[in-house]
Motif scaffolding. Structure first.
Motif, mmCIF file in Angstrom:
data_model
loop_
_atom_site.group_PDB
_atom_site.id
_atom_site.type_symbol
_atom_site.label_atom_id
_atom_site.label_comp_id
_atom_site.label_asym_id
_atom_site.label_seq_id
_atom_site.Cartn_x
_atom_site.Cartn_y
_atom_site.Cartn_z
ATOM 1 N N ASP A 189 40.440 49.206 44.477
ATOM 2 C CA ASP A 189 41.379 48.385 45.246
ATOM 3 C C ASP A 189 40.778 47.855 46.544
ATOM 4 O O ASP A 189 41.283 46.897 47.112
ATOM 5 C CB ASP A 189 42.659 49.171 45.556
ATOM 6 C CG ASP A 189 43.536 49.362 44.333
ATOM 7 O OD1 ASP A 189 43.320 48.645 43.334
ATOM 8 O OD2 ASP A 189 44.436 50.217 44.379
ATOM 9 N N ASP B 245 39.285 53.569 46.710
ATOM 10 C CA ASP B 245 40.630 53.574 46.152
ATOM 11 C C ASP B 245 40.659 53.063 44.715
ATOM 12 O O ASP B 245 41.520 52.277 44.323
ATOM 13 C CB ASP B 245 41.598 52.752 47.007
ATOM 14 C CG ASP B 245 41.809 53.346 48.387
ATOM 15 O OD1 ASP B 245 41.603 54.570 48.536
ATOM 16 O OD2 ASP B 245 42.186 52.601 49.302
ATOM 17 N N ASP C 205 49.344 35.787 47.199
ATOM 18 C CA ASP C 205 50.572 36.562 47.014
ATOM 19 C C ASP C 205 51.510 35.777 46.101
ATOM 20 O O ASP C 205 51.925 34.673 46.447
ATOM 21 C CB ASP C 205 51.240 36.824 48.368
ATOM 22 C CG ASP C 205 52.432 37.751 48.259
ATOM 23 O OD1 ASP C 205 52.532 38.482 47.262
ATOM 24 O OD2 ASP C 205 53.259 37.736 49.190
ATOM 25 N N ASP C 206 51.831 36.330 44.940
ATOM 26 C CA ASP C 206 52.731 35.701 43.965
ATOM 27 C C ASP C 206 52.283 34.281 43.616
ATOM 28 O O ASP C 206 53.088 33.355 43.519
ATOM 29 C CB ASP C 206 54.170 35.683 44.484
ATOM 30 C CG ASP C 206 54.745 37.080 44.632
ATOM 31 O OD1 ASP C 206 54.352 37.963 43.844
ATOM 32 O OD2 ASP C 206 55.579 37.274 45.543
ATOM 33 N N LYS D 43 40.612 43.347 49.256
ATOM 34 C CA LYS D 43 41.601 44.417 49.245
ATOM 35 C C LYS D 43 42.800 43.993 48.411
ATOM 36 O O LYS D 43 43.213 42.839 48.445
ATOM 37 C CB LYS D 43 42.018 44.689 50.689
ATOM 38 C CG LYS D 43 42.967 45.821 50.885
ATOM 39 C CD LYS D 43 43.062 46.112 52.374
ATOM 40 C CE LYS D 43 44.466 46.129 52.828
ATOM 41 N NZ LYS D 43 44.621 46.420 54.239
ATOM 42 N N LYS D 44 43.366 44.943 47.659
ATOM 43 C CA LYS D 44 44.567 44.690 46.870
ATOM 44 C C LYS D 44 45.668 45.626 47.363
ATOM 45 O O LYS D 44 45.512 46.840 47.375
ATOM 46 C CB LYS D 44 44.296 44.937 45.390
ATOM 47 C CG LYS D 44 45.506 44.733 44.517
ATOM 48 C CD LYS D 44 45.200 45.056 43.070
ATOM 49 C CE LYS D 44 46.456 44.947 42.240
ATOM 50 N NZ LYS D 44 46.222 45.398 40.863
ATOM 51 N N ASP D 45 46.794 45.025 47.782
ATOM 52 C CA ASP D 45 47.951 45.795 48.245
ATOM 53 C C ASP D 45 49.202 45.282 47.550
ATOM 54 O O ASP D 45 49.588 44.123 47.731
ATOM 55 C CB ASP D 45 48.155 45.624 49.764
ATOM 56 C CG ASP D 45 47.210 46.473 50.584
ATOM 57 O OD1 ASP D 45 46.775 47.515 50.088
ATOM 58 O OD2 ASP D 45 46.919 46.076 51.730
ATOM 59 N N ASP D 46 49.847 46.100 46.746
ATOM 60 C CA ASP D 46 51.126 45.767 46.115
ATOM 61 C C ASP D 46 51.108 44.401 45.433
ATOM 62 O O ASP D 46 51.992 43.566 45.626
ATOM 63 C CB ASP D 46 52.260 45.817 47.140
ATOM 64 C CG ASP D 46 52.400 47.192 47.755
ATOM 65 O OD1 ASP D 46 52.174 48.187 47.038
ATOM 66 O OD2 ASP D 46 52.735 47.276 48.955
ATOM 67 N N GLY D 47 50.076 44.133 44.631
ATOM 68 C CA GLY D 47 49.978 42.865 43.912
ATOM 69 C C GLY D 47 49.498 41.709 44.760
ATOM 70 O O GLY D 47 49.458 40.574 44.303
ATOM 71 N N GLU D 48 49.134 41.971 45.979
ATOM 72 C CA GLU D 48 48.665 40.941 46.912
ATOM 73 C C GLU D 48 47.170 41.154 47.145
ATOM 74 O O GLU D 48 46.728 42.262 47.402
ATOM 75 C CB GLU D 48 49.435 41.083 48.224
ATOM 76 C CG GLU D 48 48.988 40.194 49.340
ATOM 77 C CD GLU D 48 49.819 40.444 50.598
ATOM 78 O OE1 GLU D 48 50.920 39.898 50.667
ATOM 79 O OE2 GLU D 48 49.353 41.187 51.476
ATOM 80 N N TYR D 49 46.394 40.094 47.028
ATOM 81 C CA TYR D 49 44.956 40.167 47.238
ATOM 82 C C TYR D 49 44.589 39.536 48.575
ATOM 83 O O TYR D 49 45.112 38.483 48.927
ATOM 84 C CB TYR D 49 44.202 39.439 46.124
ATOM 85 C CG TYR D 49 44.272 40.139 44.802
ATOM 86 C CD1 TYR D 49 43.330 41.088 44.455
ATOM 87 C CD2 TYR D 49 45.278 39.846 43.893
ATOM 88 C CE1 TYR D 49 43.388 41.737 43.239
ATOM 89 C CE2 TYR D 49 45.346 40.490 42.668
ATOM 90 C CZ TYR D 49 44.396 41.431 42.349
ATOM 91 O OH TYR D 49 44.454 42.073 41.142
#
Length: 99
Positions: A51, A48, A89-90, A66-72
């Motif tokens: 990602d 990906d 996350d954030d 893994k990176k999903d929507d700014g979350e590692y």
């Protein structure tokens, strides 16, 4: 002859100074993941567009990042059966370890 000798010494001095001043990347500057990925004994899969990264070490450890929507998310399954998970996350870091 005198100018040829002085010119060659000047060129030699400049070439040595340029070579010694270049930016050389050390292993100390690399992250743990980069060192694992550079190790020829480890099996690395990148999906990906970067990602998803999966690294299988020679010792039998399996690392997934893994990176999903700014979350590692990082999951480490060790050869001895223990597992650890890290979620960022954030700016909030959550660590879960199972032994």
């Amino acid at each position: 002859m005198k100018y040829l000798f002085k010119g060659s010494l000047l060129i030699l001095a400049l070439s040595v100074s340029f070579v010694s001043c270049r930016n050389v990347e050390d292993d100390e500057d690399k992250t743990e993941v980069e060192r694992l990925m550079d190790d020829p004994d480890n099996k690395v899969e990148v999906k990906d567009g970067g990602d998803k990264i999966k690294i299988e070490t020679a010792e039998g450890d399996e690392i997934k990042i893994k990176k999903d929507d700014g979350e590692y998310k990082k999951k480490v399954d060790r050869a001895d059966g223990s597992e650890s998970k890290v979620k960022i996350d954030d700016g909030e870091v959550k660590v879960k370890t199972d032994n």
